[in-house]
Write an enzyme that holds these catalytic residues in place. Structure first.
Site, PDB file in Angstrom:
ATOM      1  N   TRP A  43       0.847  -1.195   0.000  1.00 34.73           N
ATOM      2  CA  TRP A  43       0.000   0.000   0.000  1.00 34.73           C
ATOM      3  C   TRP A  43       0.877   1.238   0.000  1.00 34.73           C
ATOM      4  CZ3 TRP A  43      -4.720  -0.913  -1.304  1.00 34.73           C
ATOM      5  CH2 TRP A  43      -5.678   0.097  -1.256  1.00 34.73           C
TER       6      TRP A  43
ATOM      7  N   ASP B 183       0.034  11.002  -0.220  1.00 32.96           N
ATOM      8  CA  ASP B 183      -1.043  11.991  -0.133  1.00 32.96           C
ATOM      9  C   ASP B 183      -2.378  11.323   0.161  1.00 32.96           C
ATOM     10  OD1 ASP B 183      -1.516  10.729  -2.573  1.00 32.96           O
ATOM     11  OD2 ASP B 183      -2.054  12.579  -3.606  1.00 32.96           O
TER      12      ASP B 183
ATOM     13  N   GLU C 107      -3.448   8.504  -1.880  1.00 32.57           N
ATOM     14  CA  GLU C 107      -2.639   7.300  -1.663  1.00 32.57           C
ATOM     15  C   GLU C 107      -1.779   6.949  -2.871  1.00 32.57           C
ATOM     16  OE1 GLU C 107      -5.976   4.574  -0.468  1.00 32.57           O
ATOM     17  OE2 GLU C 107      -5.126   4.915   1.526  1.00 32.57           O
ATOM     18  N   GLU C 108      -1.401   7.962  -3.638  1.00 29.54           N
ATOM     19  CA  GLU C 108      -0.683   7.715  -4.885  1.00 29.54           C
ATOM     20  C   GLU C 108       0.678   8.398  -4.959  1.00 29.54           C
ATOM     21  OE1 GLU C 108      -4.759   7.441  -7.624  1.00 29.54           O
ATOM     22  OE2 GLU C 108      -3.618   9.303  -7.500  1.00 29.54           O
TER      23      GLU C 108
ATOM     24  N   GLU D 177     -18.532   6.468  -5.109  1.00 26.23           N
ATOM     25  CA  GLU D 177     -17.306   7.254  -5.057  1.00 26.23           C
ATOM     26  C   GLU D 177     -17.234   8.224  -6.235  1.00 26.23           C
ATOM     27  OE1 GLU D 177     -12.855   5.941  -4.139  1.00 26.23           O
ATOM     28  OE2 GLU D 177     -13.416   5.406  -6.195  1.00 26.23           O
TER      29      GLU D 177
END
Length: 546
Positions: free
Chosen positions: A144, A200, A203-204, A426
């Site tokens: 992750w 960030d 999550e990238e 989403e």
């Protein structure tokens, strides 16, 4: 007295509504009907009683009940904190029914802080930067984007809001013994690790994030205020808050907020990250301050235009919409996740910043336009010039009315692409607006609720931005080594709230469910229709535990 029994049921798959079945009616009608749906959507995703949080520990928030393509059936520190900040604000505003959920959240976070994970553990605080955990309060060990350093700051902000309410209304109670230990760990984490890179909020990107830095500054400022009120110390708060604010200025490039720096992403920098940072550091008592990027500040308004305008030409559903009119907003223009679509929460954030700005402008009683904010305001009046416009003047009235209509336009975009049952996923398709990706996203529901609250001028308390808006002349980039300790477990700020776990060992077959009923309201008062459903996430053939 309690009892348990088995009921047979069949699993029903989720079904998408046809594209034509969408919310209709006026915006006010939509808000009135969608608000209870959104609140229930949030509560459905909170363990252990949420209808879509089966098998989730009490007080944990799942990002979405979606378990495949994508699998969001985990608890994220960031999403949970933002969700509970909204619930705590609603509780403070008068919804007393939310108290048990809040108390469960506090207990759950005390447990999660002690869970060793791939980011680290509690001994040096590093484990607090782990972004997501399993719904049974254990570590997720798969690959992750970690660590993510916004979660501890956001959790601090949520718990401080509740602590301040307790202190004002019920006395200290267990704030010092139960809640402060959690907050203290998080503040120490922020003070120690704020100047290190991390991933960030999307999550990238591994680098320095505007959103993360902004919420870290806020947490340290209000952490110091709470510490002083209860006779505690927060050395990191006092020493590091000015340095974090100093670093925050690095994200401004003279035209807009570059949302990620010190990274290798190669993006243009315009990102809803920055709008979210502004609304989650909104202080209703602050002026239009550039250094804290308040929603009404020239920098924040110029950035709003830069970010939202970037989406005008890339989505089919925005075709033909002119500048100064609301559009479907995504995360950033280079986005390719799930096809790179608009998100409900980012579109709602675009509205919320404008409502925040209008609240501040109205409270200040004037509209100040400078060279930085002038392009934003010229979308509504091409002939307007920089200057000071008093409340009640024709320019003030015309501009604030136009900005409110602009903000309402973003809510109308959400209405246009919301199914008639009010469910919020989403994302929604860049081509035709149909819902996409994870269903019933908790953050989408929470974002709707905060946006419509700000539209009605319902705002959270001040966090002290006006007294913490002067950065040092020179940034030092220092940090403060923290001390950490496992917080008390199962000790809540409300001494009358106790978490009880029922374990029933009962062999069952597929499709059967075990329920518990009893003589208290929490167990349905013997009404089988209100009984508590048990979960089988620990069930095995050798240990049939519900």
């Amino acid at each position: 007295m309690i009892s348990s029994w088995i009921q047979t049921s069949l699993a029903v798959p989720s079904i998408w509504l046809p594209l034509s079945e969408r919310a209709t009616g006026s915006l006010d009608t939509f808000i009135a009907s969608e608000s209870p749906v959104a609140l229930q959507g949030v509560l459905n995703n909170i363990g252990s009683t949420g209808a879509k949080a089966v098998g989730v520990d009490p007080g944990l928030v799942v990002a979405s009940p979606s378990k495949t393509d994508p699998d969001y059936f985990y608890t994220w520190t960031r999403d949970s904190a933002l969700t509970f900040k909204m619930l705590i604000d609603n509780f403070i505003a008068g919804d007393a029914s939310l108290r048990t959920e809040i108390e469960n959240y506090i207990s759950a976070q005390a447990i999660l802080q002690t869970v060793s994970n791939p980011s680290g553990d509690i001994t040096d605080g590093s484990g607090l930067g782990e972004p997501k955990l399993k719904v049974n309060s254990t570590a997720f060990t798969g690959p992750w984007g970690r660590p993510q350093r916004d979660g501890p700051a956001l959790r601090t902000t949520a718990l401080i809001a509740y602590s301040q309410w307790l202190l004002s209304n019920e006395g200290e109670g267990n704030v010092s013994s139960a809640i402060w230990p959690i907050i203290s760990n998080d503040l120490n984490y922020v003070g120690q690790y704020w100047n290190q890179t991390g991933f960030d909020l999307w999550e990238e990107v591994d680098g320095s994030s505007f959103f993360t830095t902004a919420v870290q500054h806020r947490a340290l400022v209000e952490g110091q205020t709470l510490a002083e009120r209860i006779g505690k110390t927060c050395a990191a708060c006092e020493s590091q808050a000015p340095e974090v604010l100093c670093f925050l200025q690095s994200f401004w490039n003279g035209e807009f907020i570059v949302s990620n720096i010190n990274d290798q992403s190669g993006r243009n920098g315009r990102d809803a990250n920055s709008i979210l940072g502004s609304i989650h550091t909104f202080d209703p008592d602050a002026a239009c301050d550039d250094t804290t990027f308040q929603p009404c500040s020239p920098r924040a308004l110029a950035n709003h235009k830069a970010v939202t305008d970037s989406f005008r030409s890339i989505y089919d559903i925005n075709s033909g919409i002119p500048k100064g009119a609301a559009i479907a907003a995504g995360r950033y223009i280079e986005d390719v996740y799930m096809g790179g679509n608009p998100w409900y929460l980012t579109t709602l954030a675009a509205a919320e910043q404008l409502y925040d700005a209008l609240y501040q402008i109205n409270r200040l009683g004037c509209l100040d336009i400078d060279a930085t904010s002038l392009p934003f305001f010229r979308d509504f009046d091409p002939l307007i010039i920089a200057g000071h416009y008093s409340k009640g003047s024709a320019v003030y009235n015309n501009i604030t009315s136009a900005v409110r209509s602009y903000a309402d336009g973003y809510l109308s975009i959400v209405q246009k692409y919301t199914p008639s049952d009010g469910s919020l996923a989403e994302q929604y398709s860049r081509n035709d607006g149909s819902p996409l990706s994870a269903i019933d996203l908790t953050w989408s529901y929470a974002s709707f609720l905060t946006a419509v609250a700000r539209r009605s001028s319902v705002v959270p308390g001040s966090w002290g931005a006006s007294a913490a808006n002067t950065p040092p002349a020179t940034c030092a980039g220092t940090s403060a080594p923290g001390t950490y300790a496992p917080p008390p477990i199962n000790c809540s700020a409300n001494a009358s709230a106790v978490t009880v776990t029922f374990d029933v060992r009962e062999p069952t077959v597929y499709g059967e469910t075990v329920y518990v009923s009893g003589s208290v309201p929490e167990l349905g008062n013997w009404d089988t229709g209100k009984a508590l459903e048990l979960h089988a996430y620990r069930y095995t053939s050798n240990n049939p535990l519900w």
